[in-house]
Every structure is written in structure tokens, then in C-alpha cells.
Design a protein around this motif. Sequence first.
Motif, PDB file in Angstrom:
ATOM      1  N   SER A 129      15.499  15.310  43.552  1.00 56.18           N
ATOM      2  CA  SER A 129      16.546  15.642  44.523  1.00 56.18           C
ATOM      3  C   SER A 129      17.420  16.820  44.096  1.00 56.18           C
ATOM      4  N   SER A 130      17.233  17.321  42.879  1.00 59.04           N
ATOM      5  CA  SER A 130      18.125  18.350  42.343  1.00 59.04           C
ATOM      6  C   SER A 130      17.633  19.749  42.718  1.00 59.04           C
ATOM      7  N   PRO A 131      18.563  20.675  43.008  1.00 62.14           N
ATOM      8  CA  PRO A 131      18.152  21.979  43.522  1.00 62.14           C
ATOM      9  C   PRO A 131      17.868  23.029  42.454  1.00 62.14           C
ATOM     10  N   LEU A 132      16.879  23.875  42.761  1.00 66.46           N
ATOM     11  CA  LEU A 132      16.652  25.146  42.071  1.00 66.46           C
ATOM     12  C   LEU A 132      17.092  26.224  43.044  1.00 66.46           C
ATOM     13  N   ILE A 133      18.066  27.039  42.633  1.00 67.00           N
ATOM     14  CA  ILE A 133      18.698  28.012  43.527  1.00 67.00           C
ATOM     15  C   ILE A 133      18.427  29.417  43.008  1.00 67.00           C
ATOM     16  N   LEU A 134      17.780  30.239  43.831  1.00 69.78           N
ATOM     17  CA  LEU A 134      17.499  31.624  43.482  1.00 69.78           C
ATOM     18  C   LEU A 134      18.227  32.547  44.446  1.00 69.78           C
ATOM     19  N   TYR A 135      18.650  33.691  43.938  1.00 72.79           N
ATOM     20  CA  TYR A 135      19.311  34.694  44.781  1.00 72.79           C
ATOM     21  C   TYR A 135      18.795  36.075  44.402  1.00 72.79           C
ATOM     22  N   GLY A 136      18.582  36.897  45.414  1.00 73.59           N
ATOM     23  CA  GLY A 136      18.189  38.275  45.158  1.00 73.59           C
ATOM     24  C   GLY A 136      17.469  38.866  46.355  1.00 73.59           C
ATOM     25  N   PRO A 137      16.918  40.084  46.212  1.00 73.45           N
ATOM     26  CA  PRO A 137      16.151  40.708  47.279  1.00 73.45           C
ATOM     27  C   PRO A 137      14.704  40.214  47.265  1.00 73.45           C
ATOM     28  N   TYR A 138      14.106  40.122  48.428  1.00 74.61           N
ATOM     29  CA  TYR A 138      12.704  39.716  48.540  1.00 74.61           C
ATOM     30  C   TYR A 138      12.033  40.488  49.665  1.00 74.61           C
ATOM     31  N   ARG A 139      10.740  40.678  49.519  1.00 74.59           N
ATOM     32  CA  ARG A 139       9.926  41.124  50.640  1.00 74.59           C
ATOM     33  C   ARG A 139       9.557  39.904  51.481  1.00 74.59           C
ATOM     34  N   ARG A 140       9.409  40.106  52.779  1.00 74.86           N
ATOM     35  CA  ARG A 140       8.981  39.028  53.684  1.00 74.86           C
ATOM     36  C   ARG A 140       7.693  39.461  54.362  1.00 74.86           C
ATOM     37  N   HIS A 144       9.232  45.116  53.034  1.00 73.20           N
ATOM     38  CA  HIS A 144      10.642  45.148  52.653  1.00 73.20           C
ATOM     39  C   HIS A 144      11.507  44.872  53.879  1.00 73.20           C
ATOM     40  N   THR A 145      12.662  44.279  53.649  1.00 76.32           N
ATOM     41  CA  THR A 145      13.533  43.894  54.763  1.00 76.32           C
ATOM     42  C   THR A 145      14.545  44.967  55.127  1.00 76.32           C
ATOM     43  N   ALA A 146      14.605  46.054  54.344  1.00 74.56           N
ATOM     44  CA  ALA A 146      15.549  47.141  54.640  1.00 74.56           C
ATOM     45  C   ALA A 146      15.097  48.389  53.913  1.00 74.56           C
ATOM     46  N   PRO A 147      15.351  49.576  54.463  1.00 80.15           N
ATOM     47  CA  PRO A 147      14.991  50.826  53.775  1.00 80.15           C
ATOM     48  C   PRO A 147      15.593  50.921  52.377  1.00 80.15           C
ATOM     49  N   SER A 148      16.802  50.396  52.201  1.00 86.54           N
ATOM     50  CA  SER A 148      17.431  50.481  50.879  1.00 86.54           C
ATOM     51  C   SER A 148      16.643  49.695  49.838  1.00 86.54           C
ATOM     52  N   ASN A 149      15.971  48.624  50.260  1.00 83.88           N
ATOM     53  CA  ASN A 149      15.182  47.842  49.313  1.00 83.88           C
ATOM     54  C   ASN A 149      13.902  48.567  48.906  1.00 83.88           C
ATOM     55  N   PRO A 189      24.384  38.813  52.622  1.00 83.37           N
ATOM     56  CA  PRO A 189      24.751  40.222  52.776  1.00 83.37           C
ATOM     57  C   PRO A 189      23.908  41.139  51.888  1.00 83.37           C
ATOM     58  N   ALA A 190      23.872  42.411  52.250  1.00 85.06           N
ATOM     59  CA  ALA A 190      23.201  43.460  51.466  1.00 85.06           C
ATOM     60  C   ALA A 190      21.705  43.198  51.310  1.00 85.06           C
ATOM     61  N   ASN A 191      21.094  42.599  52.350  1.00 81.55           N
ATOM     62  CA  ASN A 191      19.635  42.418  52.393  1.00 81.55           C
ATOM     63  C   ASN A 191      19.103  41.541  51.269  1.00 81.55           C
ATOM     64  N   ASN A 192      19.869  40.543  50.898  1.00 80.54           N
ATOM     65  CA  ASN A 192      19.446  39.566  49.906  1.00 80.54           C
ATOM     66  C   ASN A 192      19.218  38.212  50.567  1.00 80.54           C
ATOM     67  N   PHE A 193      18.625  37.291  49.793  1.00 79.11           N
ATOM     68  CA  PHE A 193      18.384  35.940  50.277  1.00 79.11           C
ATOM     69  C   PHE A 193      18.724  34.935  49.192  1.00 79.11           C
ATOM     70  N   THR A 194      19.160  33.759  49.602  1.00 75.56           N
ATOM     71  CA  THR A 194      19.267  32.623  48.705  1.00 75.56           C
ATOM     72  C   THR A 194      18.142  31.657  49.061  1.00 75.56           C
ATOM     73  N   LEU A 195      17.410  31.225  48.055  1.00 69.46           N
ATOM     74  CA  LEU A 195      16.328  30.247  48.223  1.00 69.46           C
ATOM     75  C   LEU A 195      16.717  28.974  47.491  1.00 69.46           C
ATOM     76  N   VAL A 196      16.603  27.846  48.172  1.00 67.84           N
ATOM     77  CA  VAL A 196      16.917  26.557  47.552  1.00 67.84           C
ATOM     78  C   VAL A 196      15.655  25.704  47.590  1.00 67.84           C
ATOM     79  N   PHE A 197      15.133  25.400  46.406  1.00 72.66           N
ATOM     80  CA  PHE A 197      13.939  24.576  46.265  1.00 72.66           C
ATOM     81  C   PHE A 197      14.340  23.182  45.762  1.00 72.66           C
ATOM     82  N   ARG A 198      13.596  22.188  46.216  1.00 68.71           N
ATOM     83  CA  ARG A 198      13.700  20.849  45.636  1.00 68.71           C
ATOM     84  C   ARG A 198      12.288  20.325  45.453  1.00 68.71           C
ATOM     85  N   ARG A 199      12.121  19.439  44.481  1.00 64.74           N
ATOM     86  CA  ARG A 199      10.787  18.876  44.197  1.00 64.74           C
ATOM     87  C   ARG A 199      10.311  18.068  45.385  1.00 64.74           C
ATOM     88  N   SER A 200       9.056  18.222  45.728  1.00 65.59           N
ATOM     89  CA  SER A 200       8.505  17.480  46.871  1.00 65.59           C
ATOM     90  C   SER A 200       8.035  16.104  46.421  1.00 65.59           C
TER      91      SER A 200
END
Length: 200
Positions: A129-140, A144-149, A189-200
Motif C-alpha cells: 500500500s506504500s507509494p513510490l513517488i517520481l517527479y520529472g520530465p517524461y516523453r509520452r 516529447h511533451t514540449a519543445p523545451s524538453n 508545471p513546466a512540462n513535468n509529471f508526478t508518477l505514483v506507483f503502488r505494489r499490485s
Amino acid sequence: MSDPRLYAPAVQRNREPLRDVLAEVLPASGLVLEVASGTGEHAVFFAEAFPGLTFQPTDADAEARASIDAWVALTGQGNLRPALALDAAAAEWPITAADAVMCINMIHIAPWAACLGLMAGAARCLSPSSPLILYGPYRRDGQHTAPSNVEFDRSLKARNSAWGVRDLEAVAAAAAAVGFAPPIITAMPANNFTLVFRRS
């Protein structure tokens, strides 16, 4: 005597939006392990924002750890521990159990092995039930999600060919390989993402 504290301008821009996401996913109490804490500024800010939690900053770099410890000493916050040496890619970590694992702006400025190690280490440390939290820029979807990236990705690879903005789908696949469910994705903001993972 010189001041060992380091400063990252991005921290001032992203710490409050990150705090708002963390408020939704962090437990009310327990230990938060931050992998690759960098300057230590995030750890200081989040320890103040969430006094019910204990924060354990880490970094593989000795200069970063000195900065973290200088920030810790300056604040005197009782819920912020001194920095530990931790290489995300290592097969063993100095912390074996945590109530959340957080990693901000690391995987694009590290070899892919660091991302794989982060996933494996978090899987060892966290309950389902505990989270793994990542933050940063990612391609989707490979884009890329923005020219600056695009330019940011070029600059990273020019510095080190093993670095670069990662495909979000590849990161999610690496997490799935060690038992994490698909992430909850929050656009930041600034073309970043937060990803929250939990164990399945």
C-alpha cells in the motif's frame, strides 16, 4: 569557513506543486526515504510541511550529502535525518523498509541502471500500500511533451550519452517488472509529471 549548502533554482519553482501532490499520497506518519536528494532543499521543505513524517535524505554524491547535512543542521528539524550514502543502482540499500519512497529529478540525469535499481530497491522497501513517488520530465508515447524538453534532452545527452528524458511507458514497464501497478500520473508545471506507483 565556507558554506557547503548547494542551491537548485528548480526547487523554488516546483516545491509547492509537489507538496500539494504529496499531501494526497503520503501517509500521515512513518518514514519517507528520498533517493537522490541532491541539494537537500526539497527534504527541508517537505519535512517542515509534513511534521508527522520522518524524512531520510540520501545521495550517492559526497558533496550533495554535505549540502543536505548543512541544510539539516540549519533547520534543526527533528523529523529530518542526516544524509545517507545511497546508490540507486546498488543491489543493497542502507534502508531496508520505508513507508514511502520519493525520487525527484533523478532518472533523466542518471544511467538507465539507476532507474531499474530504484524500482528494485523501492519494491524491497515498500509494503503493497506504500507509494513510490517520481517527479520529472517524461516523453509520452515516444514523443516529447514540449519543445523545451527536446532541447533539454539534447543538452543532457551532450553531457552524458547515458542520460536523457525517459519514456514514461518504459519507466512504468520497469516498475511493473518488479510488481508495481500502473502509475497515477499528475501533470505538473513546466512540462513535468508526478508518477505514483503502488505494489499490485
